[in-house]
Design an enzyme around this catalytic site. Structure first.
Site, PDB file in Angstrom:
ATOM      1  CB  SER A 173     -32.405  13.658   5.402  1.00  0.00           C
ATOM      2  OG  SER A 173     -32.295  15.039   5.226  1.00  0.00           O
ATOM      3  CB  THR A 224     -24.046  16.102   5.814  1.00  0.00           C
ATOM      4  OG1 THR A 224     -24.878  16.670   4.816  1.00  0.00           O
ATOM      5  CG2 THR A 224     -22.682  16.734   5.734  1.00  0.00           C
ATOM      6  CB  THR A 233     -29.331  18.800   8.761  1.00  0.00           C
ATOM      7  OG1 THR A 233     -28.823  19.125   7.472  1.00  0.00           O
ATOM      8  CG2 THR A 233     -28.194  18.453   9.690  1.00  0.00           C
ATOM      9  CG  ASP A 234     -31.421  18.904   3.666  1.00  0.00           C
ATOM     10  OD1 ASP A 234     -30.849  19.804   4.299  1.00  0.00           O
ATOM     11  OD2 ASP A 234     -31.069  18.549   2.529  1.00  0.00           O
TER      12      ASP A 234
HETATM   13  N1  ASP Z   1     -28.541  17.326   2.476  1.00  0.00           N
HETATM   14  C1  ASP Z   1     -28.110  16.681   3.682  1.00  0.00           C
HETATM   15  C2  ASP Z   1     -29.158  15.703   4.155  1.00  0.00           C
HETATM   16  O1  ASP Z   1     -30.091  16.107   4.792  1.00  0.00           O
HETATM   17  C3  ASP Z   1     -27.832  17.698   4.704  1.00  0.00           C
HETATM   18  C4  ASP Z   1     -27.279  17.163   5.992  1.00  0.00           C
HETATM   19  O2  ASP Z   1     -27.329  16.026   6.353  1.00  0.00           O
HETATM   20  O3  ASP Z   1     -26.765  18.028   6.737  1.00  0.00           O
HETATM   21  O4  ASP Z   1     -29.044  14.561   3.930  1.00  0.00           O
END
Ligand code: ASP
Length: 340
Positions: A69, A27, A102-103
């Site tokens: 991710s 993100t 974050t995932d």
């Molecule tokens: N869906 C995103 C990812 O992990 C979430 C993020 O980066 O916060 O790529």
């Protein structure tokens, strides 16, 4: 995929810390598209200028990949670890910050922690909000991570994760909230320290760390992960066995217990030379064979399962993929896990 551009930012002052930002996507790099957030080819919204870069640091941006991710595979995580090892050995940097979605951040960071033995800090960070959103957290998180990566002591804590001004151990941290900026936490253990303005305050040392043996990192794809629920798990374990998996992580209930019929699937898996490792779907605490009813932990141990201490199932799966991929024998894997 793993080798991209490198652009140097101007010197900010003399005697700086040289920090590499190894970006992987997420993100923090996303922008609004027609249907929602996505990584837009050719655009790089990662904010590595202005307030995000603390005084006294020189930043070099190295692009590893640019992916959401959930698209980062275990093989890519292993390549990332090898790249981090090489960058640390080059001696060009005082610290490395990895930006990541974050995932699956906690998985990449955990694998890096288990594999790397670097003398310089490796700090993961991310953003819960994209650069286009109100109250964006990316630049502040990057700043905190750069400060942490400039710290002379933090490498002794292993790989760390910095978000929302908190410093967490890679082995413990987990994404707890789908959307909130305070999502990353270490349930039951808490952060190792904090970033406060320009200061990095380290308060605890994690004694809990699993370490893979030295050598080339390679991932064996044949490790399954089965989360147990009421009346669920036997069919899923049998499926892993039929697929030819070498090991299965059973994310069991409570202290390490499963429904009665699952214990038979465990025994069958062990009989077919599939290693079965039991962990818990609870957030905190060790699994142990204290219950002797059919499906209880003691029953599972008797049927050949190994109780894998206090570890999240998805992290244990990655560790086993690496351990088996690196050729570790079962008894060595057991002794690696025996301190948990
Ligand atoms: N869906 C995103 C990812 O992990 C979430 C993020 O980066 O916060 O790529």
């Amino acid at each position: 995929m793993t080798d991209c551009s490198s652009s140097e930012h101007p010197l900010r002052s003399s005697g700086e810390k040289r920090i590499a930002i190894l970006s992987t996507g997420g993100t923090i790099e996303m922008q609004p598209g027609p249907g929602g957030l996505d990584i837009i080819d050719g655009q790089d919204p990662l904010s590595l200028e202005g307030d995000a870069v603390p005084e006294g640091t020189r930043i070099e941006h190295v692009k590893f990949c640019s992916l959401p991710s959930p698209a980062i595979t275990p093989d890519l995580m292993a390549s990332l670890c090898l790249r981090l090892r090489d960058m640390a050995e080059e001696g060009r940097y005082d610290g490395i910050v990895v930006t990541h979605g974050t995932d699956t951040l906690e998985e990449s960071a955990f694998l890096a922690d288990a594999y790397l033995r670097t003398e310089i800090p490796v700090v993961f960070t991310a953003a819960m909000r994209s650069p286009s959103e109100l109250g964006v957290d990316g630049p502040r998180n990057v700043r905190g991570a750069i400060l942490a990566a400039s710290n002379n002591e933090i490498h002794k804590l292993g790989v760390t994760v910095v978000l929302n001004d908190e410093i967490h151990a890679a082995g413990r941290v987990t994404k707890t909230y789908t959307s909130n900026v305070s999502s990353f936490a270490s349930p039951g253990y808490g952060p190792l320290g904090f970033v406060d303005q320009d200061r990095v305050l380290l308060q605890r040392i994690p004694l809990w760390r699993v370490q893979l043996p030295p050598g080339e990192l390679a991932m064996d794809p044949g490790v399954g992960l089965v989360r147990i629920a009421a009346g669920l798990g036997a069919r899923e374990i049998s499926h892993c066995v039929r697929c030819g998996d070498r090991a299965v992580v059973v994310e069991a209930l409570g202290r390490g217990n499963v429904p009665p019929e699952v214990s038979e699937a465990v025994e069958e898996a062990v009989f077919r030379r599939v290693m079965v490792f039991v962990t818990s779907r609870c957030y905190v605490g060790r699994v142990l064979g204290v219950y002797d009813y059919k499906g209880g932990g003691a029953d599972l141990e008797r049927r050949g399962a190994f109780m894998a201490g206090d570890m999240q199932g998805h992290k244990l799966r990655l560790l086993l993929m690496a351990a088996i991929g690196m050729g570790m024998e079962e008894r060595h894997i057991h002794s690696m896990l025996s301190r948990l």
